[in-house]
Write an enzyme that holds these catalytic residues in place. Structure first.
Site, PDB file in Angstrom:
ATOM      1  N   GLY A  55      38.630  -3.704  -0.885  1.00  0.00           N
ATOM      2  CA  GLY A  55      38.950  -5.135  -0.890  1.00  0.00           C
ATOM      3  C   GLY A  55      39.849  -5.528  -2.051  1.00  0.00           C
ATOM      4  O   GLY A  55      39.592  -5.140  -3.192  1.00  0.00           O
ATOM      5  N   GLY A  81      30.397  -5.804  -6.110  1.00  0.00           N
ATOM      6  CA  GLY A  81      31.002  -7.108  -6.440  1.00  0.00           C
ATOM      7  C   GLY A  81      32.514  -7.101  -6.384  1.00  0.00           C
ATOM      8  O   GLY A  81      33.180  -7.794  -7.145  1.00  0.00           O
ATOM      9  N   ASN A 108      42.332  -4.799   3.122  1.00  0.00           N
ATOM     10  CA  ASN A 108      41.153  -5.675   3.175  1.00  0.00           C
ATOM     11  C   ASN A 108      41.289  -6.677   2.036  1.00  0.00           C
ATOM     12  O   ASN A 108      41.539  -6.284   0.897  1.00  0.00           O
ATOM     13  CB  ASN A 108      39.892  -4.804   3.036  1.00  0.00           C
ATOM     14  CG  ASN A 108      38.600  -5.604   3.018  1.00  0.00           C
ATOM     15  OD1 ASN A 108      38.277  -6.266   2.030  1.00  0.00           O
ATOM     16  ND2 ASN A 108      37.845  -5.523   4.079  1.00  0.00           N
ATOM     17  N   ASN A 136      38.028 -10.246   4.534  1.00  0.00           N
ATOM     18  CA  ASN A 136      36.600 -10.131   4.241  1.00  0.00           C
ATOM     19  C   ASN A 136      36.035 -11.509   3.924  1.00  0.00           C
ATOM     20  O   ASN A 136      36.257 -12.043   2.845  1.00  0.00           O
ATOM     21  CB  ASN A 136      36.406  -9.180   3.043  1.00  0.00           C
ATOM     22  CG  ASN A 136      34.951  -9.043   2.636  1.00  0.00           C
ATOM     23  OD1 ASN A 136      34.050  -9.559   3.305  1.00  0.00           O
ATOM     24  ND2 ASN A 136      34.708  -8.343   1.530  1.00  0.00           N
ATOM     25  N   CYS A 139      31.303 -10.679   2.105  1.00  0.00           N
ATOM     26  CA  CYS A 139      30.681  -9.900   1.034  1.00  0.00           C
ATOM     27  C   CYS A 139      29.473 -10.650   0.478  1.00  0.00           C
ATOM     28  O   CYS A 139      29.606 -11.790   0.032  1.00  0.00           O
ATOM     29  CB  CYS A 139      31.659  -9.616  -0.102  1.00  0.00           C
ATOM     30  SG  CYS A 139      30.871  -8.621  -1.391  1.00  0.00           S
ATOM     31  N   THR A 202      27.645  -5.580   5.088  1.00  0.00           N
ATOM     32  CA  THR A 202      26.286  -5.160   4.740  1.00  0.00           C
ATOM     33  C   THR A 202      25.261  -6.283   4.947  1.00  0.00           C
ATOM     34  O   THR A 202      25.592  -7.461   4.925  1.00  0.00           O
ATOM     35  CB  THR A 202      26.249  -4.715   3.268  1.00  0.00           C
ATOM     36  OG1 THR A 202      26.777  -5.769   2.463  1.00  0.00           O
ATOM     37  CG2 THR A 202      27.061  -3.462   3.058  1.00  0.00           C
TER      38      THR A 202
HETATM   39  C1  LIG Z   1      30.056   0.714  -2.097  1.00  0.00           C
HETATM   40  C2  LIG Z   1      30.541  -0.198  -1.002  1.00  0.00           C
HETATM   41  C3  LIG Z   1      31.632  -1.023  -1.228  1.00  0.00           C
HETATM   42  C4  LIG Z   1      32.091  -1.893  -0.221  1.00  0.00           C
HETATM   43  N1  LIG Z   1      33.182  -2.684  -0.447  1.00  0.00           N
HETATM   44  C5  LIG Z   1      33.659  -3.492   0.545  1.00  0.00           C
HETATM   45  C6  LIG Z   1      34.852  -4.265   0.354  1.00  0.00           C
HETATM   46  O1  LIG Z   1      35.499  -4.208  -0.695  1.00  0.00           O
HETATM   47  N2  LIG Z   1      35.261  -5.071   1.373  1.00  0.00           N
HETATM   48  C7  LIG Z   1      34.580  -5.137   2.583  1.00  0.00           C
HETATM   49  O2  LIG Z   1      34.998  -5.874   3.476  1.00  0.00           O
HETATM   50  N3  LIG Z   1      33.470  -4.380   2.801  1.00  0.00           N
HETATM   51  C8  LIG Z   1      33.007  -3.572   1.813  1.00  0.00           C
HETATM   52  N4  LIG Z   1      31.891  -2.789   2.043  1.00  0.00           N
HETATM   53  C9  LIG Z   1      31.213  -2.843   3.364  1.00  0.00           C
HETATM   54  C10 LIG Z   1      31.652  -1.674   4.266  1.00  0.00           C
HETATM   55  O3  LIG Z   1      33.029  -1.707   4.521  1.00  0.00           O
HETATM   56  C11 LIG Z   1      30.868  -1.698   5.608  1.00  0.00           C
HETATM   57  O4  LIG Z   1      31.119  -2.914   6.281  1.00  0.00           O
HETATM   58  C12 LIG Z   1      29.369  -1.542   5.425  1.00  0.00           C
HETATM   59  O5  LIG Z   1      29.068  -0.644   4.384  1.00  0.00           O
HETATM   60  C13 LIG Z   1      28.645  -1.092   6.691  1.00  0.00           C
HETATM   61  O6  LIG Z   1      29.150   0.158   7.150  1.00  0.00           O
HETATM   62  P1  LIG Z   1      28.446   1.594   6.809  1.00  0.00           P
HETATM   63  O7  LIG Z   1      26.992   1.439   7.140  1.00  0.00           O
HETATM   64  O8  LIG Z   1      29.173   2.577   7.638  1.00  0.00           O
HETATM   65  O9  LIG Z   1      28.658   1.801   5.337  1.00  0.00           O
HETATM   66  C14 LIG Z   1      31.417  -1.921   1.044  1.00  0.00           C
HETATM   67  C15 LIG Z   1      30.326  -1.061   1.277  1.00  0.00           C
HETATM   68  C16 LIG Z   1      29.886  -0.199   0.271  1.00  0.00           C
HETATM   69  C17 LIG Z   1      28.717   0.716   0.568  1.00  0.00           C
END
Ligand SMILES: Cc1cc2nc3c(=O)[nH]c(=O)nc-3n(C[C@H](O)[C@H](O)[C@H](O)COP(=O)(O)O)c2cc1C
Length: 314
Positions: A55, A81, A108, A136, A139, A202
Site C-alpha cells: 500500500g 499500519g 495499492n 484500499n 485497512c 483482514t
Molecule cells: C503483513 C500484511 C500487510 C498487509 N498490507 C496491506 C496493504 O498495505 N494494503 C492492503 O490493501 N492490504 C494489505 N494486507 C491485506 C492483504 O493484502 C490481504 O487482503 C489479507 O491478508 C487476506 O489475504 P491472505 O489471507 O491471503 O493473507 C496486508 C496483510 C498482511 C498480512
C-alpha cells in the site's frame, strides 16, 4: 498486457479486469509481496498474472510500533499500519525495476483523506509501468482513513468517484469484511465507477499474553489473515459475485491451487495470494501450475468455463 503466454498449450488462462488483460488469474496480495523485487529471486515474476504492491501513501509512513505481528492458529495477526516508502519513491526507485518484466503492476493506494486518494491516483496516472490501481478502503490498523472509508456505502462511493475522475487506469476497490453487509458497499462502489472489487482485507482480531495480561500487539488489535479466514472470504466473494456486474477478485487464506479453484468456481475472476507468500515465496507459481493441471485433468480449455461454475441446485 496482451500476451500469448496466457495460452499454455491448449489451456487459455487469460482473464480481464476492466480494460486490463491478465495472462492468468494469479495475483499477489498487497503487503505480502513487498514491491515485487524482494520476491524476484524466489519466484518468476514473468509468470504472474499481476503483482499488487505494498500500500502506497502520498508521504512515506513508519507504520505502527512493534510488536506488530503475531502468529495465530492457521493464520496471523498484523498491525503493520501501512508502513511504506511513499508514492514518489515508489515511482522513482521501484517501478523501473518492475518495468523489465512482462507483468501487470497494480499500485495499492491509501489516503488519510478523500483528497489524498485523489492526489495519489493523479500522480500514478502519469507513471510508466503502472497498469491498475487497487484502492484500499479497508485497512483495520490505522487511526485515520482505512476502514473508515470502507464501512459506509456513501463514503466508499465518494472515494471511488474521486479516484475514477483522476485516472483511466482500471480501478479496483478493495473491500473490508468488517461490515454487516459487504454487498451494500460493493454495489455502492460499482455504481461510483469501480472496474472491479477485491475482497477480503483482514478481519479485525486480537490476542492476549496471559502472563503479562497485556495484548500481544502494541496496537492492541490487528488484522487476521491466512487459512483461518478462507471460508469467510469465500462466502463473501460468492455473495458479492451474485450482486455485481463487474469482476470480483477473491482474497483470503489462499495457500494452494485447490483454495484458488474454490474462489474461481464460486465466481471470482482472479485471486490474490497473501500470507501464504511468507511461508513459501514461490507459492504463487505452484498455485498457477496446480490450476493448469486441474483444468487439463477436467478437460477445461478456457478459464472462463471454470469461473462461476458452482452448482448449487439440489
Ligand atoms: C503483513 C500484511 C500487510 C498487509 N498490507 C496491506 C496493504 O498495505 N494494503 C492492503 O490493501 N492490504 C494489505 N494486507 C491485506 C492483504 O493484502 C490481504 O487482503 C489479507 O491478508 C487476506 O489475504 P491472505 O489471507 O491471503 O493473507 C496486508 C496483510 C498482511 C498480512
Amino acid at each position: 498486457m496482451e500476451s500469448n503466454k496466457e495460452d499454455i498449450g491448449h489451456i487459455a488462462l487469460g482473464v480481464r479486469i476492466g480494460g486490463l488483460a491478465l495472462m492468468n488469474p494469479v495475483m499477489t496480495a498487497s503487503g505480502t509481496f513487498g514491491y515485487g523485487e524482494e520476491f524476484a529471486p524466489f519466484c518468476d515474476l514473468n509468470r504472474l498474472g499481476a503483482v499488487v504492491v505494498k500500500g502506497l501513501s502520498l508521504e512515506p509512513r513508519m507504520g505502527n510500533p512493534a510488536p506488530r505481528i503475531m502468529e495465530t492458529p492457521c493464520g496471523m495477526l498484523n498491525a503493520v499500519g501501512l508502513q511504506n516508502i511513499g508514492i514518489r519513491a515508489f515511482i522513482n526507485d521501484k517501478l523501473p525495476y518492475l518495468r523489465q518484466f512482462d507483468l501487470a503492476v497494480i499500485a495499492n493506494i491509501f489516503g488519510e483523506t478523500v483528497d489524498e486518494y485523489r492526489r495519489i491516483a493523479e500522480i500514478l496516472s502519469g507513471a510508466d509501468g503502472v497498469h491498475g490501481i487497487e484502492v484500499n478502503i479497508s485497512c483495520p490498523n490505522v487511526k485515520k482513513g482505512g476502514v473508515a472509508f470502507g464501512a459506509k456505502p456513501d463514503v466508499a462511493a465518494d472515494v471511488t468517484k474521486k479516484v475514477r475522475s483522476e485516472t483511466d487506469l482500471p480501478v479496483i476497490v478493495k473491500l473490508t469484511p468488517n461490515v454487516t453487509d459487504i454487498t451494500e458497499i460493493a454495489l455502492a462502489v460499482e455504481a461510483a465507477g469501480a472496474d472491479a472489487v477485491s475482497l477480503i482485507n483482514t478481519l479485525t482480531g486480537m490476542s492476549v499474553d496471559i502472563e503479562r495480561r497485556r495484548p500481544h500487539l502494541a496496537n492492541i488489535t490487528g488484522g487476521l489473515s491466512g487459512p483461518a479466514i478462507k471460508p469467510v472470504a469465500l462466502r463473501m466473494v460468492w455473495q458479492t459475485v451474485r450482486c455485481l456486474k463487474i469482476p470480483v477478485i477473491g482474497i483470503g487464506g489462499i495457500s494452494t491451487a485447490a483454495d484458488a479453484l474454490e474462489f474461481l468456481i464460486a465466481g471470482a475472476t482472479a485471486v490474490e495470494i497473501g500470507t501464504a507468500n511468507f511461508i513459501d515465496p514461490a507459492v504463487t507459481i505452484g498455485i498457477l501450475d496446480g490450476i493448469e493441471a486441474y483444468m487439463i485433468r477436467h478437460g477445461i480449455g478456457r478459464i472462463d468455463e471454470l469461473i462461476g461454475s458452482l452448482k448449487t441446485d439440489p
